[in-house]
Write a protein that holds these residues in place. Sequence first.
Motif, PDB file in Angstrom:
ATOM      1  N   ARG A 296      31.126  69.449  74.233  1.00 51.47           N
ATOM      2  CA  ARG A 296      30.268  69.769  75.531  1.00 51.47           C
ATOM      3  C   ARG A 296      31.052  69.742  76.629  1.00 51.47           C
ATOM      4  O   ARG A 296      32.042  69.457  76.545  1.00 51.47           O
ATOM      5  N   ALA A 297      30.608  70.092  77.780  1.00 51.45           N
ATOM      6  CA  ALA A 297      31.027  70.114  79.023  1.00 51.45           C
ATOM      7  C   ALA A 297      30.338  69.079  79.694  1.00 51.45           C
ATOM      8  O   ALA A 297      29.095  68.964  79.677  1.00 51.45           O
ATOM      9  N   ILE A 298      31.115  67.756  80.162  1.00 49.36           N
ATOM     10  CA  ILE A 298      30.446  66.946  81.006  1.00 49.36           C
ATOM     11  C   ILE A 298      31.057  66.831  82.304  1.00 49.36           C
ATOM     12  O   ILE A 298      32.546  67.037  82.627  1.00 49.36           O
TER      13      ILE A 298
ATOM     14  N   PRO B 142      34.209  69.130  86.013  1.00 44.97           N
ATOM     15  CA  PRO B 142      33.826  69.283  84.677  1.00 44.97           C
ATOM     16  C   PRO B 142      35.014  68.936  83.610  1.00 44.97           C
ATOM     17  O   PRO B 142      36.262  69.553  83.787  1.00 44.97           O
ATOM     18  N   LEU B 143      34.755  68.229  82.512  1.00 43.83           N
ATOM     19  CA  LEU B 143      35.641  67.932  81.641  1.00 43.83           C
ATOM     20  C   LEU B 143      35.162  68.413  80.214  1.00 43.83           C
ATOM     21  O   LEU B 143      33.838  68.430  79.895  1.00 43.83           O
ATOM     22  N   LEU B 144      36.107  68.523  79.131  1.00 40.69           N
ATOM     23  CA  LEU B 144      35.516  69.130  77.961  1.00 40.69           C
ATOM     24  C   LEU B 144      35.338  67.471  77.135  1.00 40.69           C
ATOM     25  O   LEU B 144      36.301  66.854  76.956  1.00 40.69           O
TER      26      LEU B 144
ATOM     27  N   THR C 266      40.768  70.744  81.627  1.00 42.06           N
ATOM     28  CA  THR C 266      40.992  71.904  80.967  1.00 42.06           C
ATOM     29  C   THR C 266      41.613  72.917  82.467  1.00 42.06           C
ATOM     30  O   THR C 266      41.146  74.050  82.399  1.00 42.06           O
TER      31      THR C 266
ATOM     32  N   HIS D 145      43.780  74.371  77.370  1.00 47.93           N
ATOM     33  CA  HIS D 145      42.452  74.929  76.733  1.00 47.93           C
ATOM     34  C   HIS D 145      42.150  74.627  75.243  1.00 47.93           C
ATOM     35  O   HIS D 145      43.288  74.337  74.749  1.00 47.93           O
ATOM     36  N   TYR D 146      41.185  74.740  74.926  1.00 43.69           N
ATOM     37  CA  TYR D 146      40.955  74.288  73.502  1.00 43.69           C
ATOM     38  C   TYR D 146      40.942  75.588  72.733  1.00 43.69           C
ATOM     39  O   TYR D 146      39.919  76.472  73.013  1.00 43.69           O
TER      40      TYR D 146
ATOM     41  N   ARG E 110      36.931  76.025  77.833  1.00 48.90           N
ATOM     42  CA  ARG E 110      37.425  74.894  78.878  1.00 48.90           C
ATOM     43  C   ARG E 110      35.919  74.495  79.329  1.00 48.90           C
ATOM     44  O   ARG E 110      34.941  75.166  79.102  1.00 48.90           O
ATOM     45  N   ALA E 111      36.058  73.780  80.352  1.00 50.65           N
ATOM     46  CA  ALA E 111      34.883  73.168  81.050  1.00 50.65           C
ATOM     47  C   ALA E 111      35.072  73.713  82.337  1.00 50.65           C
ATOM     48  O   ALA E 111      36.028  73.414  82.885  1.00 50.65           O
ATOM     49  N   ILE E 112      33.913  74.423  82.949  1.00 47.33           N
ATOM     50  CA  ILE E 112      33.981  74.965  84.180  1.00 47.33           C
ATOM     51  C   ILE E 112      32.757  74.580  85.046  1.00 47.33           C
ATOM     52  O   ILE E 112      31.652  74.153  84.365  1.00 47.33           O
ATOM     53  N   PRO E 113      32.766  74.611  86.282  1.00 47.38           N
ATOM     54  CA  PRO E 113      31.566  74.062  86.977  1.00 47.38           C
ATOM     55  C   PRO E 113      30.747  75.418  87.348  1.00 47.38           C
ATOM     56  O   PRO E 113      31.173  76.439  87.345  1.00 47.38           O
TER      57      PRO E 113
ATOM     58  N   GLY F  38      27.682  73.458  90.200  1.00 44.89           N
ATOM     59  CA  GLY F  38      28.676  72.613  89.866  1.00 44.89           C
ATOM     60  C   GLY F  38      28.387  71.875  88.672  1.00 44.89           C
ATOM     61  O   GLY F  38      29.355  71.217  88.034  1.00 44.89           O
TER      62      GLY F  38
ATOM     63  N   PRO G 130      28.560  71.075  84.877  1.00 46.17           N
ATOM     64  CA  PRO G 130      29.484  71.740  84.043  1.00 46.17           C
ATOM     65  C   PRO G 130      28.945  72.308  82.965  1.00 46.17           C
ATOM     66  O   PRO G 130      28.062  72.002  82.420  1.00 46.17           O
ATOM     67  N   LEU G 131      29.795  73.501  82.465  1.00 43.86           N
ATOM     68  CA  LEU G 131      29.418  74.541  81.476  1.00 43.86           C
ATOM     69  C   LEU G 131      30.658  74.761  80.722  1.00 43.86           C
ATOM     70  O   LEU G 131      31.812  74.597  81.229  1.00 43.86           O
ATOM     71  N   LEU G 132      30.250  75.066  79.329  1.00 45.72           N
ATOM     72  CA  LEU G 132      31.322  75.537  78.468  1.00 45.72           C
ATOM     73  C   LEU G 132      31.813  76.875  78.614  1.00 45.72           C
ATOM     74  O   LEU G 132      30.852  77.698  78.707  1.00 45.72           O
TER      75      LEU G 132
ATOM     76  N   THR H 113      25.372  72.795  77.726  1.00 43.38           N
ATOM     77  CA  THR H 113      25.593  72.020  76.734  1.00 43.38           C
ATOM     78  C   THR H 113      24.656  70.678  76.921  1.00 43.38           C
ATOM     79  O   THR H 113      25.018  69.658  76.432  1.00 43.38           O
ATOM     80  N   GLU H 114      23.775  70.603  77.458  1.00 40.93           N
ATOM     81  CA  GLU H 114      22.835  69.306  77.758  1.00 40.93           C
ATOM     82  C   GLU H 114      22.043  69.288  76.690  1.00 40.93           C
ATOM     83  O   GLU H 114      21.707  68.144  75.869  1.00 40.93           O
TER      84      GLU H 114
END
Lengths: 263, 263
Positions: A209-211, A228-230, A253, A257-258, B209-212, B226, B228-230, B253-254
């Motif tokens: 997920r992205a958190i 944002p973190l993975l 990331t 990248h994953y 990656r995780a991005i805002p 802002g 976090p999204l995958l 990814t909530e």
Amino acid sequence: MQTSPDNDLTTAEPSVQASSHTTAAFSPLYQQIKGFILNSLHAGEWKPGESIPSEMELAARFKVSQGTVRKAIDELASENLLLRRQGKGTFVATHAEQQVQFRFLKLVPDSGTRGSEGPAQRDIIECRRSRATADVARALALRTGDTVLQARRVLSFGGSPIILEDIWLPAAPFKGLTADRLANYQGPMYALFETEFNVRMVRAEENIRAIPASDVHELLLKVKPGTPLLSVERVAYTYRDEPMELRRGCYRTETHHYHNTLG
Amino acid sequence: MQTSPDNDLTTAEPSVQASSHTTAAFSPLYQQIKGFILNSLHAGEWKPGESIPSEMELAARFKVSQGTVRKAIDELASENLLLRRQGKGTFVATHAEQQVQFRFLKLVPDSGTRGSEGPAQRDIIECRRSRATADVARALALRTGDTVLQARRVLSFGGSPIILEDIWLPAAPFKGLTADRLANYQGPMYALFETEFNVRMVRAEENIRAIPASDVHELLLKVKPGTPLLSVERVAYTYRDEPMELRRGCYRTETHHYHNTLG
DNA sequence: TAGTGGTCTAGACCACATA
DNA sequence: ATGTGGTCTAGACCACTAC
């Protein structure tokens, strides 16, 4: 024929396919051979890195043709449990080899190859025994409150902290593993599990997920809160699909990248 | 023996292994058979969903034993290019089947199974022809400025917008595909590619990656900027490893997560 | 009943590694 | 020279599907 006296193995020999009656319990010979080999691997009879008996020897032991043994080994090799080397033999796969060093780590730098940033630096932040919370227990097939080993570490590449990992291990299979041993061990963690505790990770599942980064991430990964973190939650399994490790990673990331391949 | 006159296929027959000299050009017979089958698949000789000739027939055609053909087919089946069905035959794999409907979509709901939220809703936001930018061209092995088809859509599950996708296709192989056709097509997009353009996606690579979230995401995915999204960038390949699609997805990814299995 | 893929065998020869 | 896995063959029988 159920067992043969000339078989020196302690485990039960697979019973030969009963072709006299076609019930639902039918299982191909090579599947039975495969199951037997899996048993031996699980029991630690053949250790990671060692070679298993040759196809001819196994064929003689089970009183089947070489082709049948070959098909069993073929499947195990395609599952990365065994490694065939022409002219040398068939070997038990291991995490200690350079090739498969990072088989379970899918994070790669955006440019260059893995390792182009120099060796990874690993800093153990915390390492102790504790009690499994409800979610940790569920992931590891334990009961809430069972003893677990817990570790937290930061992986840095090219001098920058990139990964924060929390790791949980069931205490029972890793009896004798001290927090100290874990903290001081140099080398792949999964290799340590193999050589010292006969626990080989063969498969893993990851949920991603992205958190947003929290204060902890700010401190340990040097990112602003909210970045944002993975989030990568991994459960790793051994031969018999027993969950043996829970790992929660937070990956930065911006520069990595994953990478995943969809077959 | 190079070719045989009784072979009715237009493509060249694989030459039989020359065992008289052991050069570096050696290739096992079954690999040559495999290559031939791949050629036929690529040429569209056998279409997705159809059956290919039986093992016996292929063995006769190539003048090899059934076992050799079997090994070639085994590998193709393990790569998900062919599908064996006992008693019926061997079939060309397709994206139209229910089982493999979402083979390339790894996002699943946190609770329940896929589809438990009801059917996915797909809203095309934009769909047009354009010119490839440098990065799009690189991903699709085109030249900057080449014509591409571009689409943007939102996928909703259980009434909530979860995925925003931007898709780029090279115009040449999809000659005749109008933006209108894409927008109005109901069903799996990869199935459309197969049936109408003989382009079958067999493999894909994803970088995650995780991005805002940006303003666009706020508008289309109903999230605060802002959040976090995958970010999932996918390049899909056809039989000959030709890149045929670039897809950039942003996943919320909530309530869902990206699920991956590590072998 | 016929045809398909699935399993199993026995034996031949080849390529590779080691002694 | 020997032993290992890799390829290939020819044939037998089984299980599943369709007619």
